[in-house]
Write a protein that holds these residues in place. Sequence first.
Motif, mmCIF file in Angstrom:
data_model
loop_
_atom_site.group_PDB
_atom_site.id
_atom_site.type_symbol
_atom_site.label_atom_id
_atom_site.label_comp_id
_atom_site.label_asym_id
_atom_site.label_seq_id
_atom_site.Cartn_x
_atom_site.Cartn_y
_atom_site.Cartn_z
ATOM 1 N N GLY A 184 0.691 -1.295 -0.101
ATOM 2 C CA GLY A 184 -0.081 -0.182 0.109
ATOM 3 C C GLY A 184 0.933 1.200 -0.166
ATOM 4 N N VAL A 185 1.852 1.274 0.738
ATOM 5 C CA VAL A 185 2.751 2.588 1.015
ATOM 6 C C VAL A 185 3.693 2.664 -0.427
ATOM 7 N N LEU A 186 3.971 1.517 -0.918
ATOM 8 C CA LEU A 186 4.752 1.867 -2.320
ATOM 9 C C LEU A 186 3.873 2.144 -3.474
ATOM 10 N N TYR A 187 2.667 1.688 -3.388
ATOM 11 C CA TYR A 187 1.725 1.960 -4.440
ATOM 12 C C TYR A 187 1.488 3.403 -4.343
ATOM 13 N N GLN A 188 1.192 3.977 -2.827
ATOM 14 C CA GLN A 188 0.866 5.813 -2.885
ATOM 15 C C GLN A 188 2.161 6.306 -3.261
ATOM 16 N N PHE A 189 3.187 5.676 -3.260
ATOM 17 C CA PHE A 189 4.567 6.606 -3.500
ATOM 18 C C PHE A 189 4.565 6.471 -5.250
ATOM 19 N N ILE A 190 4.401 5.594 -5.671
ATOM 20 C CA ILE A 190 4.709 5.365 -7.059
ATOM 21 C C ILE A 190 3.495 6.224 -7.820
ATOM 22 N N LYS A 191 2.453 5.983 -7.247
ATOM 23 C CA LYS A 191 1.121 6.945 -8.113
ATOM 24 C C LYS A 191 1.514 8.521 -7.745
ATOM 25 N N ALA A 192 2.160 8.817 -6.749
ATOM 26 C CA ALA A 192 2.400 10.200 -6.244
ATOM 27 C C ALA A 192 3.463 10.724 -7.192
ATOM 28 N N TYR A 193 4.486 9.828 -7.311
ATOM 29 C CA TYR A 193 5.621 10.524 -7.984
ATOM 30 C C TYR A 193 5.619 10.371 -9.514
#
Length: 296
Positions: A184-193
């Motif tokens: 979940g955390v990596l998903y949020q990061f990837i979408k944001a970046y």
Amino acid sequence: MKLIPTLPVDKRVDFGKGVNSLKVEIDAALQELISKLSVQPVSKVKAELFDVTLPGKPPFVGKKHPLTQTIDDIKEVFASLGFDVAYGPEVELEYYNFEALNIPADHPSRTDFDTFYIKDDVLLRSQTSTVQIRIMEKQKPPVRIIAPGRVYRPDTVDARHSFMFHQVEGLLVDEGVSFADLKGVLYQFIKAYFGQNVQMRLRPSFFPFTEPSAEVDISCSICDGKGCSVCSYSGWVEILGAGMVDPNVFKAVHYDAEKYTGFAFGMGVERITMLKYGINDIRLFYENDLRFLSQF
Ligand code: DAH
């Protein structure tokens, strides 16, 4: 005045007086004008000739290096998820770079082919994972940090390799942390970046300090997953390593592995910057060429 001699004698005196007083008046006016003109500063005359409709000269404004900008962007995303920022030394003990991270003495990365040694047990860190240990030694759970910084490896410099590059490490430890939290955390990061359209996938992998481990790919941001030379025509590119913190790592920092679980990840800053902006040579980051740097 030339007319005076041509006049009848009785008119000459009056006419002469009149002409003379006119001459005095004109002379005075002329003098005044001359003195006014001669005190005009040259610069003012020039200023009046200056064409105010010409475009201006923009002042040179410096800005952050693209790698610093990327690190700032990463910090911002993870700050919004509650992560603090931590730092560790670049000159590091072998213990923090390998031993405490469950990397055995015979692991190939520990040879001087893959690590810059300063002395037997002192080296230039080859990964920011060292900061995981340094933080956990000092702090009890919960831990939620990212650690940006430089790392060093004796690689031959080419378009994709450098003897020095940057990583951002992440570590979260608490009770009841699962692999789903990591995802979940990596998903949020990837979408944001990288943007909402970018896809993420996890592939099983191995790192000594995480179990299970995964390598994380994103759909190629250069070709939108269609296939190009950057993604070797696979449509996917690897951007980071991650996994659940290995119980042996917890043992090294005296955390109760029965009580706590956690995840860690590490990404290359140059790599994700290159993918985001379509930069094809890592050396561009270090050459200090304003033609490159000013594009960011
Ligand atoms: N330290 C690894 C490297 O330099 C990257 C990495 C992989 C970091 C997995 C992690 C992790 O924290 O869980 O290749």
